[in-house]
Structure formats: structure tokens, C-alpha cells
Design an enzyme around this catalytic site. Sequence first.
Site, PDB file in Angstrom:
ATOM      1  N   GLU A 115     129.889 118.460  71.651  1.00  0.00           N
ATOM      2  CA  GLU A 115     130.075 119.178  72.916  1.00  0.00           C
ATOM      3  C   GLU A 115     131.119 120.283  72.785  1.00  0.00           C
ATOM      4  O   GLU A 115     131.013 121.324  73.422  1.00  0.00           O
ATOM      5  CB  GLU A 115     130.435 118.211  74.042  1.00  0.00           C
ATOM      6  CG  GLU A 115     129.424 117.077  74.289  1.00  0.00           C
ATOM      7  CD  GLU A 115     127.981 117.548  74.464  1.00  0.00           C
ATOM      8  OE1 GLU A 115     127.777 118.711  74.864  1.00  0.00           O
ATOM      9  OE2 GLU A 115     127.065 116.747  74.179  1.00  0.00           O
ATOM     10  N   HIS A 162     129.391 123.353  71.627  1.00  0.00           N
ATOM     11  CA  HIS A 162     128.852 124.083  72.791  1.00  0.00           C
ATOM     12  C   HIS A 162     129.988 124.781  73.555  1.00  0.00           C
ATOM     13  O   HIS A 162     129.876 125.931  73.955  1.00  0.00           O
ATOM     14  CB  HIS A 162     128.158 123.112  73.757  1.00  0.00           C
ATOM     15  CG  HIS A 162     126.815 122.609  73.301  1.00  0.00           C
ATOM     16  ND1 HIS A 162     125.773 123.450  73.000  1.00  0.00           N
ATOM     17  CD2 HIS A 162     126.332 121.345  73.124  1.00  0.00           C
ATOM     18  CE1 HIS A 162     124.706 122.730  72.649  1.00  0.00           C
ATOM     19  NE2 HIS A 162     125.021 121.447  72.714  1.00  0.00           N
TER      20      HIS A 162
END
Lengths: 503, 503
Positions: free
Chosen positions: A267, A270
Amino acid sequence: MTEPSQPYSNLLHRSREIGLIDSASQLLSWDQETYMPPDSLTFRAEQLAHLGGWTHRLFTKPEVGDWINACEDHGFPADSDEVANVREWRRAYDRKTKVPAELVEELQRAQAFAREAWMEARQKSEFPIFQPHLEKLLQLSLRMADCWGYEQSRYDALLESYEPGARTVALKTLFSELRPVIAELGRIAGERSARLPADMLRGQYPIAAQQAFNREVAEALSFDFKAGRIDTTAHPFCSGIGPGDCRLTTRYNEADFTESLYGILHEAGHGMYEQGLRREAHGTPLGSAASLGIHESQSRLWENHVGRSRTFWEHWLPRAAKYFPELTRFSPEEVHASVNRVEPSFIRVEADEVTYDLHIILRFEIETRLIEGTLKVADVPHVWNEEFEKLMGLKVPNDALGCLQDIHWSFGSFGYFPTYMLGNLNASQLFHRATADLPDLQSQLGHGDYSSMLGWLRSKVHQHGQRFEPLQLMRSATGEATQARYHLDYLRVKFGKVRDLAS
Amino acid sequence: MTEPSQPYSNLLHRSREIGLIDSASQLLSWDQETYMPPDSLTFRAEQLAHLGGWTHRLFTKPEVGDWINACEDHGFPADSDEVANVREWRRAYDRKTKVPAELVEELQRAQAFAREAWMEARQKSEFPIFQPHLEKLLQLSLRMADCWGYEQSRYDALLESYEPGARTVALKTLFSELRPVIAELGRIAGERSARLPADMLRGQYPIAAQQAFNREVAEALSFDFKAGRIDTTAHPFCSGIGPGDCRLTTRYNEADFTESLYGILHEAGHGMYEQGLRREAHGTPLGSAASLGIHESQSRLWENHVGRSRTFWEHWLPRAAKYFPELTRFSPEEVHASVNRVEPSFIRVEADEVTYDLHIILRFEIETRLIEGTLKVADVPHVWNEEFEKLMGLKVPNDALGCLQDIHWSFGSFGYFPTYMLGNLNASQLFHRATADLPDLQSQLGHGDYSSMLGWLRSKVHQHGQRFEPLQLMRSATGEATQARYHLDYLRVKFGKVRDLAS
């Protein structure tokens, strides 16, 4: 010549206004997964629908079409900010306006029913409960594709929602190149890994210690906590809420600290992409991520190429052991081998790096056959199970562990899955290129210095937003469009090298 | 006769739509105080301004005025839902449309500058830094009051923003009745309390234990955690985000568990009011709280009449001691005496229940004189310090501890302060009436059974939303409009009874 400055600035203004509202929706959605009290679920859905309807109306007004026409007629310089923004506004405007409102509403209703049916079907492992809904969603998706239009393949029209410029024929070539090699690699690495205990790292890892360690790692990568945070959810995700605000989530397993750690590495990949977009361009195409396949390349690069490397554990194991003293009994090689253990399994989201790709290949093949009309919905479980056994060597015991496992089809999201594979391919290709461009990269990564890696991604990928279409962005960053061979080379080298601890 | 059903349902629809958007703004504001990363502060302000501007435009369109006119012409039955909603829409519409957009914008700009100046002025304790801004805000407030109109007093027009139907002349009567009695009571109770050690309960109270205890108490009161939650902020507040979603916050002092506890008791009082509004009426006047003075009555009733009573500690002390073993050395009487210690002090928000009222009286007197033109802004510090010493017997050492302490004037919020006093008066009057209506109330409260108390408030106050104006609501609940005597009686009885532990 028309005077484009007013139409262009109208578009900028409208686009930013929509960005402000979308960002409120992002927060409402993030909150729904993190802190929202359960009783307000229905109201929250109404709110999100209302805000979504509002931005849809703002962007599909005829004046927006007129402004885009005026900008196109003007002809901005080919490499200007304007031309990139106008290209993407055109794409979005056409996709939003070509589908009649009745069809959008019919799809939304069908999605709502399908999601409930899917949940029940998965719980009971009974595909027939979901089948009529999937048939309906397929039929509506075909109608959407026909509204949008396409040149070669209807699936192209659906792909375009997630990966602008991607074409079915090119993906089929890539996937057929990947399939036999990865299937073979999965078998070999799986057999070797079978001699490594699956639960080698199993222990007691207090959640507070996991949180502190994950934060130290995320900070070392340069995820910016002044412009972001980490919370806990059932499924990890990253939400780019707005400029200066990007939020990651992960989940904690007290018996296995690597679950939350790799959630955060993924994550944060991202998240650093979101944080690398130009803040002042928020709400406009130039301030937005290029595509799902590019986004996923960032998460997979940090998760796998950086985070599942041996150098990563050489650097981080002594630091992890400060939080988790029981780790002192392992060597970096052992942890590295453990987090790279390959084992065919039924559930995609729990799969290792090699067999994960096989899950995507299978679903892509089934999806394209559904869209092309060469497979009936009723035959999906049978074909799934047959192909799964060919790829993985495992008999699927029930549909919950088979074709019902993922939520995507219950939204009618045909065309989404291949972006997971593009993410893997792009990650390998970008990492390969960065290694060539930065001779000291491996040594820096070995010292826990991630600044060159991130700087390279910032300059080659992040800062451009949607200036280039995804394939053009890959060309600009690496010299060629997305290829299979860098990923295959990476897998071959890595999974030929994993130490066989049990031998 | 006009046909009102369409205009009325248009108004309902518009009102609910605004409710959906306002609820998104509520969440954005809550998030800003709880979890938002610091870098997105500027963007968040833009977002909130955008959403606020949007709902303002939605409600001030001429069609809304036409719908209200049509409903008024129709003449709904006097006790109908419709008549109450239309009355409040009229009030809001007139207030929003009577002020020209330029004046609103000028005020917003002035507020932004004033807030910064106030922060600097308070930090340096230099009133002259803030003075020109306060003069500007005062002048703009007078212009706003003139736009809104009033019958007797300009201050009435400002009051109306916070307490519909309240009138300056009536407040002056109330306040002059309260002032001498409370000042005297403050002196007497203060002298008696001086013999009680200020830090009697001082200890080590781990935050996790405070959170668990506070939650147990809030659950016992019936604050509904399926429709709410508690978070941590610098200043406690309650945010009614939407139907099924009301969030409290408090702050923790590890040396004093009563700080977070009374924060929660106060905010849970607000929260249970929000949770008692009719969910299906959300966004409409009938689903909204009656006024600030009514809202504050709910928080003060639970905080003071319930939470600072002796029976409260008879019930809760043994339970608190499970979380905080060091409390076993105290008797309920000792804790009760400690949390009711009276001591004149400079800062309102830290004041005890008696001297708190004196802070409000002082500010109300200064505010009304500013608005009536009998006091110049430049003279505020001098008058503040002089009157403060008369009321409290303390010399104000600097303006940061004096007239610069509160943020309200930096928003130009003249007319807000008296609602704090109305909250205290209404709380005492409601509690007095509930005690008369419910003969077993004291015994139930003593057993930690709060259901009758809450049920009474639900039926007399919460469920009505804005069906009645505040004074009419007090009449309907207690038989008379807001009076001073119930509060004075309560204070006299309670602060005449506090045990003198040092004697």
C-alpha cells in the site's frame, strides 16, 4: 483560430471542482472502512450516491463537451500540459456521455442485487445463486461496450475503463507467453518450497510492535506521514484522499508479522505514487495516476522487488528483532526464503508471487471468453476447475474456493483483472530499467537507502500523472512498451535462487 | 387555495439534499480534528468552503422562496409537521437571503484575518494586535444585524442565529437576577473549598483504563455505540455527523481521570440528544436540534446534575476502582467533594460549576454594551479586568488570561455566549421537572439506572427537533419558559451541602 483560453480554464475549473467533491467522497469511503459506526451504513451509501451523481452531472453537461471541442479545434502544442489534459477529458467525457442514463441505472441496480447474491453464493458455495446475476451483468457490460465502441474486440472497450490504450489482442499474446513458463516455475518452486516449513516464522507478534515496525519501514521508504497515515481495516487498501492526504490501511495477524508488513509495503507503494503526483494539479488528469496497471506496478515494485529481496532482510532483520526478539533465531536468508515460499493454493489474495500470476491468467482467459461469447456463464465453474487443475495441479473442492472467490464480477468489473498482471510486468520492467540507470541501486537498497529508487520513480512515473497513456509512459520510462520478458527473467532468477533450507 | 403538496415536497427534498451534503462537511470537520494529516489543511478548508457555498446556493435560490410562500399561503394545521418545518425554513431562508453576498464575503475575509491576529494577540497577551480586527468584526456584525432586522435590540438579531426567539431584554433580566446570587455563592463555596486540597485525586491513571471506564459509563447512560464512537482531540466536542452516526471526543490527562470522564459525560449529553432526534427527519428542521441553549442543557444535565452528584459516585466509585485501584482509598463523599471544588479562576473552560456562570455573565454584559454602542472595543480589557475583579475577587494579570481567552469573538460570534447560560438554566429547570414527574428518579440514578431520565428527555425534548421554538419547548416540557430560580435553587442546595473535609 478559436480562442481556447476561456474554454480551457473553464475545464480546469470544473475538473478541480469535481476533484474537491470526489475527495470528500474518498474520505466518506475511507471512513466507512475504518471508523464509521455500523448504523449509518445506509445513509452513507445515499451520500456517496448523491455526491457521485452530482459530479457526474457536473462533468456531462453539454457545455463541457463544447469546451472540449473548442480546445481540440484550437490545437495546443503536442507536448503541452493542455493537450494531455484535453485528451483525458475527452476520453472521460465520451465514456460518461455515450452510455444512456437508463443503462447506467440498470447496471447500478443489477450490481446491488448481484453483490448480495454473490455474498450468499460464496457463503453457501452455490454458483447457481450467483449465475443469473452474472448473466445479467455480462449482458449489461456487453451493452456498455457497444455504447463505448471498439475497433477489434468488445473486451477492449471494457479494458479502457481501467487501462487506457490496452488492447485484448496484445494482452492475449503477453498472457500466452507467460502461461507455460510461470506454470512450470510454479511447479518447480512449489516442489522445492514444500521442503520448507510453512509456518517457520509463526510466533507471537504484538500488534503495537508490528505497528511501530511497519511505521519505521514506511518512513524509511519515504512514505510521508505529514501527508498520510496508517489505519486498520479488514482488507488493506490505499486511498489518495486529496493533495497532502494519502491513507494506507493494513490488517494484523498476531501470529505472523509479515502479513501486516507486506500489506504496508504494497500500500505504501501505491501511496508514494499518490504522494508523488503534482499537488497543484489535483483534480485534473495531470494530477491523476496513469492507470490501474501503472498504479499496481508501484505497489508490486516496493512489495516484491524491494521488500521480498534478500538485501531487504539483511538490512531489516536486526531492526525487526528489536521489536520482535524471537526473530533473533533466524538468519536473513531464512526469513527471505520463508517470505518467498511458493505453494499452489486456491485463494488469489493469499497466493505467493509466482502462483499469483496463474490466478490472473485463469481469470483473464475466462473473462475474455465470456465477453467474446465462446463460454456460457453456466459453464464457468466447470471450466474454472478444469483449467485451475491444469495450471496449479490442485482439484478445486468447491466454488467458494474457486470461481466465486473474488468480488470483482459482482460489480460487473470485466477488464479489471489483467491490470494486476500488467502491474507485475510493469514493476519488473521498471525495476530492471532502474537497476540499469542507477549502478549503485542494489548497494543502496542493501543499506536501507531508498532515495534513488524513489527519485527514479518520481521522475519517470509519478510526476507525469496522465501526461502519457500507460504504454507510452512505459516507453518513456524504460524504452519499450510493457513486455513479458523482464518479469519472466525476474521470476526465473529469483525462484531459481531461493535457498533450499530443508535439504 | 394553492396546492401545497408539490412545494412542500420540493422543500423536503431540497432540505434532505442539503442534509446529505452538510453531513459530508461534518465528517470533513470531524476528520480535521481527529485523523487528518497536517499537510492537507489548506485543501480541507477549500473543500469545506466549496461544500458550504454549494448548500448556501441550493437553499437561497428564488424557487425556495417561492415554495415557502406557497406553503405559507396554504396554511397548514397549526400543530402539523408541515407548519413547524415551514416556519424554520422561512427563518433560515430570510436570514440567508437578507444579507448581501458582498457582506458575507467581507465577514469571511475578516474572520480569517481576525483568527490569526487573535492567536498572535493571545500568545503575546497584547490586546492591541486583536483590537482593529475586533472593531472590524463588530462593525460587520452591526451591519448584519441591520440586514436581518429586529424589533427592540440589535443584539436580538444576533442572538437569533443561536437561540431563536431569545430576546436581549429578557436575558438582561435573567442575568441581573443571577449575578449577585452566584457571585456571593462563588465566594462562600470558594472559601469553603479552599480548605480542600486541589489535587486530592491526583494520581497515575493509564489512558487505556480511562477509555475503558469512560466507555462503560457512556454505555450505562445509553449512548449508542452502534450509532456513535469516541475519539481523542485537543478540545472535546460532539459531532452529529448524520443519522446513526454521532461522534464524541475527549482528551486525556494521565494525572486526572476526571478530566476525560467529565468531557465524555458532557459530550454524551449532546450526543444522546443527537441520537434522540428522529432519524427519518434528518436534514429537515423536525430532525434538527432546537437551539444551542437546548443542546447545552442536555450536556450540562448529564455532566452536572447526574455526573457531579453524590449518588453518581456512590454507584460508580467501586466500578472506577476496578480500573484505577488507587481510588479505593477514597469515599464517594470525598470524590464528590473533589469534583465539586469551587475556586475562582481566570479561564472559563477550566472553571467549576459556580464560577463558570460568572464568566458567562461578564462576557454577556460586555458583548451587549459593544453592540449597543455604550462600550468601545479599545476599552474592553480595562472593563473586563475591573468587572472580573468585582465578580471573582481576582486581579487579571494579563489579557491572555482575560478578554483574549476565548476564540468566539475572532469569528465575530456575538450572541453565542448567553446560550451557555441558557443551557445551565434549562438543565436545572428540566432536571427539577423530571424529578417531580418521576418519583423514583433519584433512587434509579443511585443504582446507575438512567433509563427513566433518558426516556423523559427523549419524550419531552429530543423527539421534537425544532417542532417548538426553544422557549415554547421549555414551556411544553416544564410548564414555563426558562427561569433563573431552578438553577439558583440547585446551586444553593448543592453548594451549601458540599462536605467540608478539611474541618
